[in-house]
Write an enzyme that holds these catalytic residues in place. Structure first.
Site, PDB file in Angstrom:
ATOM      1  N   ASP A   1       0.878  -1.163   0.000  1.00  0.00           N
ATOM      2  CA  ASP A   1       0.000   0.000   0.000  1.00  0.00           C
ATOM      3  C   ASP A   1       0.916   1.214   0.000  1.00  0.00           C
ATOM      4  O   ASP A   1       1.579   1.496   1.003  1.00  0.00           O
ATOM      5  CB  ASP A   1      -0.906  -0.002   1.229  1.00  0.00           C
ATOM      6  CG  ASP A   1      -1.933   1.130   1.215  1.00  0.00           C
ATOM      7  OD1 ASP A   1      -1.601   2.207   0.676  1.00  0.00           O
ATOM      8  OD2 ASP A   1      -3.040   0.949   1.733  1.00  0.00           O
ATOM      9  N   HIS A   2       0.969   1.924  -1.122  1.00  0.00           N
ATOM     10  CA  HIS A   2       1.988   2.966  -1.249  1.00  0.00           C
ATOM     11  C   HIS A   2       1.804   4.096  -0.236  1.00  0.00           C
ATOM     12  O   HIS A   2       2.741   4.859   0.022  1.00  0.00           O
ATOM     13  CB  HIS A   2       2.010   3.524  -2.675  1.00  0.00           C
ATOM     14  CG  HIS A   2       0.847   4.396  -3.029  1.00  0.00           C
ATOM     15  ND1 HIS A   2      -0.305   3.904  -3.607  1.00  0.00           N
ATOM     16  CD2 HIS A   2       0.648   5.724  -2.877  1.00  0.00           C
ATOM     17  CE1 HIS A   2      -1.149   4.890  -3.802  1.00  0.00           C
ATOM     18  NE2 HIS A   2      -0.597   6.000  -3.366  1.00  0.00           N
TER      19      HIS A   2
ATOM     20  N   HIS B   1      -6.152   2.420   1.850  1.00  0.00           N
ATOM     21  CA  HIS B   1      -5.334   3.563   2.263  1.00  0.00           C
ATOM     22  C   HIS B   1      -5.819   4.161   3.583  1.00  0.00           C
ATOM     23  O   HIS B   1      -5.047   4.347   4.524  1.00  0.00           O
ATOM     24  CB  HIS B   1      -5.368   4.665   1.195  1.00  0.00           C
ATOM     25  CG  HIS B   1      -4.777   4.282  -0.113  1.00  0.00           C
ATOM     26  ND1 HIS B   1      -3.797   3.338  -0.255  1.00  0.00           N
ATOM     27  CD2 HIS B   1      -5.025   4.736  -1.369  1.00  0.00           C
ATOM     28  CE1 HIS B   1      -3.465   3.221  -1.534  1.00  0.00           C
ATOM     29  NE2 HIS B   1      -4.197   4.058  -2.219  1.00  0.00           N
TER      30      HIS B   1
END
Length: 507
Positions: A199-200, A262
């Site tokens: 998950d960036h 996110h």
């Protein structure tokens, strides 16, 4: 705001973070992610001296791009920021960027890839260590991993000291059932220790700083609970539309695309208990406790919306239903919000309001901690009424930083109080960074550190919360569009907080 640093300590820490020799293999390397994010991130690591000397990158995709891949990646690195064309490290790095063409369902192609990687081991001294990155559409995840297993590339050779790890991009499933099936398919080939669900958002410095802010400073953690905090807001707002990704967004929507992953990751950092250590297992355990403590979400505590035509930055923009390759009667949400209750000792009674959306007034991702008012209002704000509550705002993007809002006396012969902000800016304190958030995550995966990656238990826990909402939404037809592009979303979003006398903070 000034800051201090100790270069010797930083250098020592950096040296301890250099991975073993390895090959990074990127499936789906012809896509935008590789050029805009992954190769620039790898080169930023090279600039910082954090890549091993014996290292190479192999892009894998279906088209034959062997003649253009490296020049195209170089262009992406130069445009990715912080890199000059005459940088002396650039040419040697580009010599280690390779390409291999194969279809993802081609067994002969996977056998040839296996032999090619073995040749690179001999050429670059990478010792059989592999980091496979699946930058592909979700429908290819299980098939690619199955073929890695079938052709002997998913596990180190028996008795060997080398390692194999796989990074999987989101979305990891579209609901609880699909996430469980994908987990089962992947775990049939790989052990959980080999899987890095990326998950960036967790690569962003300001997200990681939530833990440092809370647990590294003695003045904040004592008040980080239901006794002092009134409520928490987490906003992930975009001013852009879907940017030509109609088919993807028609399947995803704001809840699947941002809220379930996110935003819930950020929420876990805000709400978790102190872990025993900053090791992967300890951090993941505390995050999972948070998600499992969240009460089932009543559908009346959720809001969905879809943008219509409007103005963004003074320019007319079309509505979602007018976007390219979008159903003109689409019921897909571009705005999703929810009120969550974490039923544990720390947070009982403190609502968490979360929202994510496209085509809002501006791009901003921020965590807002709103504190309770003092029990007795001794002072007035400008003589007009009670002063505003204290607020800590943690800006994740853009203009990364933290601010503390508090009341102070206005100079003069009367006791009037005004709200002021004490601000910390990452750019002012440490200089503007060209990092894109993938640097830390790629480095951690090469090191085998899964602290900032999702575990299957966490993925399934968050899907268990939101799948009933998706099912309830699918059973009713919304009145879309219900907010103008360039606004802050549908009125129902404001009503969600107004029920308890609250309102979204100004961003």
């Amino acid at each position: 705001m000034s800051t201090t640093s100790t270069p010797a300590a930083v250098t020592q820490a950096a040296n301890e973070r250099i991975p073993e020799p390895c090959v990074v293999v990127i499936f789906g390397a012809s896509g935008d992610l590789t050029k805009r994010k992954l190769l620039p991130a790898l080169y930023h690591l090279e600039q910082s001296g954090l890549l091993p000397k014996d290292f190479t990158v192999v892009g894998v995709a279906r088209r034959d791009l062997s003649a253009t891949f490296a020049p195209d990646m170089k262009d992406g690195i130069l445009k990715g920021g912080g890199v000059e064309a005459e940088d002396p490290k650039l040419a040697p790095f580009m010599d280690r960027v390779k390409y291999f063409a194969t279809n993802f369902d081609d067994d002969a192609g996977f056998e040839a890839l296996k032999a090619y990687l073995a040749d690179l081991d001999g050429q670059f001294g990478t010792k059989g260590n592999r980091l496979f990155y699946l930058a592909v559409a979700p429908e290819f995840f299980a098939d690619i991993i199955a073929r890695l297993g079938k052709h002997g590339m998913a596990k180190p050779e028996k008795g060997a000291s080398n390692w194999v790890r796989v990074i999987i991009e989101k979305p990891f499933g579209t609901d609880l059932a699909s996430a469980r099936k994908l987990n089962d398919d992947v775990n049939a080939v790989l052990s959980e220790k080999q899987i890095f669900r990326i998950d960036h958002y967790l690569g962003k410095e300001t997200v990681q700083n939530i833990l440092v802010f809370r647990f590294g400073n003695g003045i904040f953690e004592p008040v980080w609970n239901r006794n002092f905090i009134d409520h928490v807001e987490i906003t992930a707002a975009e001013s852009i539309g879907i940017e030509g990704r109609g088919p993807f967004y028609e399947q995803a929507g704001a809840l699947r695309d941002v809220l379930q992953n996110h935003v819930m990751e950020v929420l876990s950092f805000v709400a978790m208990e102190p872990p025993d250590s900053f090791e992967a297992a300890a951090v993941r355990t505390e995050k999972l406790k948070v998600w499992r403590a969240i009460e089932p979400i009543p559908v009346e505590d959720t809001v969905r919306g879809q943008y219509g035509p409007g103005k963004v930055d003074g320019k007319d923009v079309i509505g979602y239903r007018q976007e390219d390759r979008v159903d003109p009667e689409s019921q897909r949400e571009t705005f999703a919000a929810a009120k969550l209750q974490i039923e544990n000792w720390r947070w009982a009674g403190v609502p968490f309001y979360i929202r994510a959306a496209k085509r809002l007034e501006k791009r901003v991702t921020e965590v807002t901690i709103v504190f309770k008012q003092p029990p007795l209002h001794l002072f007035k704000s400008g003589g007009k009424g009670s002063i505003e509550p204290n607020v800590i705002s943690m800006r994740i993007q853009p203009d990364e930083g933290i601010s503390l809002q508090f009341g102070t006396k206005v100079p003069g012969p009367t006791t009037n109080v005004a709200q002021v902000n004490m601000n910390f800016s990452y750019a002012e304190a440490f200089g503007k960074s060209s990092a894109n958030g993938y640097e830390r995550l790629l480095l951690d995966a090469m090191l085998g550190d899964a602290t900032l990656f999702a575990h299957r238990d966490g993925v399934e826990a968050t899907w268990a919360l939101f799948t009933p909402i998706l099912e309830a939404w699918a059973a009713t037809k919304p009145d879309f569009p219900n907010y103008d592009a360039g606004s802050w979303g549908p009125q129902e979003s404001c009503d969600l907080l107004a029920k308890s006398g609250r309102s979204w903070g100004k961003l």
